[in-house]
Write a protein that holds these residues in place. Structure first.
Motif, mmCIF file in Angstrom:
data_model
loop_
_atom_site.group_PDB
_atom_site.id
_atom_site.type_symbol
_atom_site.label_atom_id
_atom_site.label_comp_id
_atom_site.label_asym_id
_atom_site.label_seq_id
_atom_site.Cartn_x
_atom_site.Cartn_y
_atom_site.Cartn_z
ATOM 1 N N ALA A 17 64.278 -10.217 -22.463
ATOM 2 C CA ALA A 17 65.323 -9.199 -22.398
ATOM 3 C C ALA A 17 65.191 -8.201 -23.544
ATOM 4 N N VAL A 18 64.847 -8.689 -24.735
ATOM 5 C CA VAL A 18 64.681 -7.794 -25.887
ATOM 6 C C VAL A 18 63.504 -6.848 -25.649
ATOM 7 N N LEU A 19 62.391 -7.393 -25.172
ATOM 8 C CA LEU A 19 61.217 -6.549 -24.916
ATOM 9 C C LEU A 19 61.493 -5.533 -23.814
ATOM 10 N N LEU A 20 62.167 -5.982 -22.748
ATOM 11 C CA LEU A 20 62.478 -5.055 -21.660
ATOM 12 C C LEU A 20 63.470 -3.997 -22.113
ATOM 13 N N LEU A 21 64.394 -4.367 -23.002
ATOM 14 C CA LEU A 21 65.344 -3.395 -23.529
ATOM 15 C C LEU A 21 64.619 -2.284 -24.288
ATOM 16 N N ILE A 22 63.567 -2.635 -25.003
ATOM 17 C CA ILE A 22 62.783 -1.622 -25.717
ATOM 18 C C ILE A 22 62.182 -0.625 -24.731
ATOM 19 N N VAL A 23 61.634 -1.150 -23.629
ATOM 20 C CA VAL A 23 61.040 -0.268 -22.622
ATOM 21 C C VAL A 23 62.122 0.589 -21.958
ATOM 22 N N LEU A 24 63.284 0.006 -21.702
ATOM 23 C CA LEU A 24 64.382 0.770 -21.108
ATOM 24 C C LEU A 24 64.857 1.880 -22.037
ATOM 25 N N VAL A 25 64.903 1.592 -23.323
ATOM 26 C CA VAL A 25 65.287 2.617 -24.297
ATOM 27 C C VAL A 25 64.253 3.736 -24.305
ATOM 28 N N MET A 26 62.990 3.380 -24.220
ATOM 29 C CA MET A 26 61.939 4.404 -24.137
ATOM 30 C C MET A 26 62.168 5.310 -22.932
ATOM 31 N N ALA A 27 62.430 4.706 -21.779
ATOM 32 C CA ALA A 27 62.632 5.496 -20.564
ATOM 33 C C ALA A 27 63.869 6.374 -20.660
ATOM 34 N N ALA A 28 64.946 5.825 -21.236
ATOM 35 C CA ALA A 28 66.201 6.572 -21.305
ATOM 36 C C ALA A 28 66.153 7.708 -22.316
ATOM 37 N N SER A 29 65.377 7.537 -23.380
ATOM 38 C CA SER A 29 65.351 8.536 -24.455
ATOM 39 C C SER A 29 64.210 9.541 -24.316
ATOM 40 N N ALA A 30 63.401 9.412 -23.270
ATOM 41 C CA ALA A 30 62.236 10.287 -23.133
ATOM 42 C C ALA A 30 62.618 11.760 -23.103
ATOM 43 N N GLY A 31 63.615 12.115 -22.286
ATOM 44 C CA GLY A 31 64.022 13.508 -22.174
ATOM 45 C C GLY A 31 64.643 14.052 -23.435
ATOM 46 N N TRP A 32 65.285 13.187 -24.219
ATOM 47 C CA TRP A 32 65.926 13.623 -25.462
ATOM 48 C C TRP A 32 64.904 13.786 -26.582
ATOM 49 N N LEU A 33 63.980 12.851 -26.698
ATOM 50 C CA LEU A 33 62.982 12.926 -27.764
ATOM 51 C C LEU A 33 61.893 13.948 -27.469
ATOM 52 N N PHE A 34 61.568 14.097 -26.182
ATOM 53 C CA PHE A 34 60.476 15.000 -25.789
ATOM 54 C C PHE A 34 60.966 15.895 -24.645
ATOM 55 N N PRO A 35 61.688 16.952 -24.975
ATOM 56 C CA PRO A 35 62.287 17.794 -23.928
ATOM 57 C C PRO A 35 61.275 18.595 -23.114
ATOM 58 N N ASN A 36 60.086 18.785 -23.649
ATOM 59 C CA ASN A 36 59.076 19.559 -22.924
ATOM 60 C C ASN A 36 58.325 18.686 -21.931
ATOM 61 N N ASP A 37 57.580 19.334 -21.053
ATOM 62 C CA ASP A 37 56.773 18.623 -20.066
ATOM 63 C C ASP A 37 55.751 17.735 -20.787
ATOM 64 N N PRO A 38 55.738 16.427 -20.526
ATOM 65 C CA PRO A 38 54.800 15.555 -21.239
ATOM 66 C C PRO A 38 53.339 15.829 -20.891
ATOM 67 N N LEU A 39 53.093 16.531 -19.775
ATOM 68 C CA LEU A 39 51.725 16.827 -19.367
ATOM 69 C C LEU A 39 51.262 18.202 -19.834
ATOM 70 N N SER A 40 52.113 18.911 -20.580
ATOM 71 C CA SER A 40 51.723 20.228 -21.086
ATOM 72 C C SER A 40 50.870 20.073 -22.339
ATOM 73 N N LEU A 41 50.021 21.061 -22.575
ATOM 74 C CA LEU A 41 49.189 21.040 -23.768
ATOM 75 C C LEU A 41 50.058 21.233 -24.995
ATOM 76 N N ALA A 42 49.876 20.352 -25.985
ATOM 77 C CA ALA A 42 50.758 20.377 -27.148
ATOM 78 C C ALA A 42 50.028 20.676 -28.448
ATOM 79 N N GLY A 43 48.744 20.403 -28.500
ATOM 80 C CA GLY A 43 48.022 20.621 -29.752
ATOM 81 C C GLY A 43 46.534 20.404 -29.569
ATOM 82 N N ARG A 44 45.858 20.260 -30.705
ATOM 83 C CA ARG A 44 44.413 20.049 -30.675
ATOM 84 C C ARG A 44 44.086 18.698 -30.062
ATOM 85 N N PRO A 45 43.065 18.609 -29.223
ATOM 86 C CA PRO A 45 42.727 17.324 -28.583
ATOM 87 C C PRO A 45 42.310 16.257 -29.587
ATOM 88 N N LEU A 46 42.597 15.015 -29.228
ATOM 89 C CA LEU A 46 42.144 13.816 -29.940
ATOM 90 C C LEU A 46 42.523 13.816 -31.418
#
Length: 277
Positions: A17-46
């Motif tokens: 439950a603790v491990l799954l809660l971490i993953v759920l928090v990741m899913a729930a906070s994705a839009g707040w932490l990373f408001p831009n398109d996650p597939l957009s170019l963000a910086g220099r590669p690698l």
């Protein structure tokens, strides 16, 4: 002892439950932490992890934020796992309940269909369905569910075979209760515990199947997913192993958490284990 109290006493269920809660928090906070398109170019590669404060987990081979893809990938994997599990369990319950309750030619016909599905490896059948119906994310979830229903069907059938001649079922028949009510309102609630436990297996398997499809380039390319990130990291595995390693670790944690919760449910819903506790 209630189910929740039993789960609270299970170390595997608590860790899961603790491990799954971490993953759920990741899913729930994705839009707040990373408001831009996650597939957009963000910086220099690698860019390596922690080399740039803007990208704490680095960038992939085309310059996309790895952390953003991991967080949004949690949404994708959990959504696919949930939808696939519901589809597989619903189909399995209906097929297994009808086969186990009626028996005779209905049981024979439904079990032959089940065996026909089982003769083809799940992943091969999934590849065929993806080629036919496409790789859109909702389609993937449905097709994964379609190739995963056979085991729940057999499990439900086995439970119905042991319950259909019990006294409470005979009493329902004596009262003139229609078969559909006996099946879904009387027998099914008593047959559900092992099916619910097995649902955790289906969900973990669904997440792995989607990741395998994405690794082969057959998942939805327009959606951030852990499998897509691993597929991208495969090309730079020797020079930037983190691109494939990080999503692999998250997949491991997610599947492990679901499996541990399933083990905890099994311990809590198994009468013999409850008596020992």
């Amino acid at each position: 002892m209630t189910l929740l109290k039993s789960l609270a006493r299970s170390p595997s269920a608590i860790i899961g439950a603790v491990l799954l809660l971490i993953v759920l928090v990741m899913a729930a906070s994705a839009g707040w932490l990373f408001p831009n398109d996650p597939l957009s170019l963000a910086g220099r590669p690698l860019q390596a992890p922690f080399a740039n404060p803007r990208f704490p987990l680095g960038t992939d081979s085309v310059g996309r934020n790895v952390a953003a893809q991991l967080f949004y990938g949690a949404r994708t994997s959990l959504l696919i796992g949930l939808i696939s599990t519901v589809v597989a369990i619903v189909i399995g319950i209906v097929v297994g309940a009808l086969a186990g309750f009626y028996g005779r030619w209905i049981d024979t016909a439904l079990m032959r269909v089940t065996e026909a599905f089982q003769t083809v490896p799940s992943f091969i059948l999934l590849l065929l369905l993806v080629v036919i119906f496409g790789s859109h994310i909702e389609t993937l979830a449905l097709t994964i569910g379609i190739v995963s229903w056979t085991a729940p069907a057999r499990l439900t059938r086995a439970e119905f075979l042991t319950l259909r001649n019990r006294e409470f079922v005979q009493a329902c028949r004596g009262l003139g209760m229609p078969n559909w009510r006996i099946i879904f309102l009387e027998i099914l609630p008593n047959a559900l515990p092992p099916v619910i436990v097995y649902a955790s297996v289906v969900m973990a398997f669904s997440i792995l199947l989607e990741s395998a499809l994405a690794f082969l380039g057959l998942s939805d390319p327009n959606v951030a997913s852990w499998g897509n990130l691993i597929a991208d990291g495969r090309r730079v595995l020797r020079t930037a192993a983190y691109v494939a390693t990080l999503p692999g670790l998250v997949i491991l944690i997610t599947v492990l958490s679901i499996s541990l919760i399933g083990q905890g449910l099994n311990d809590a819903m198994n009468p013999r284990l409850r008596r020992k506790g």
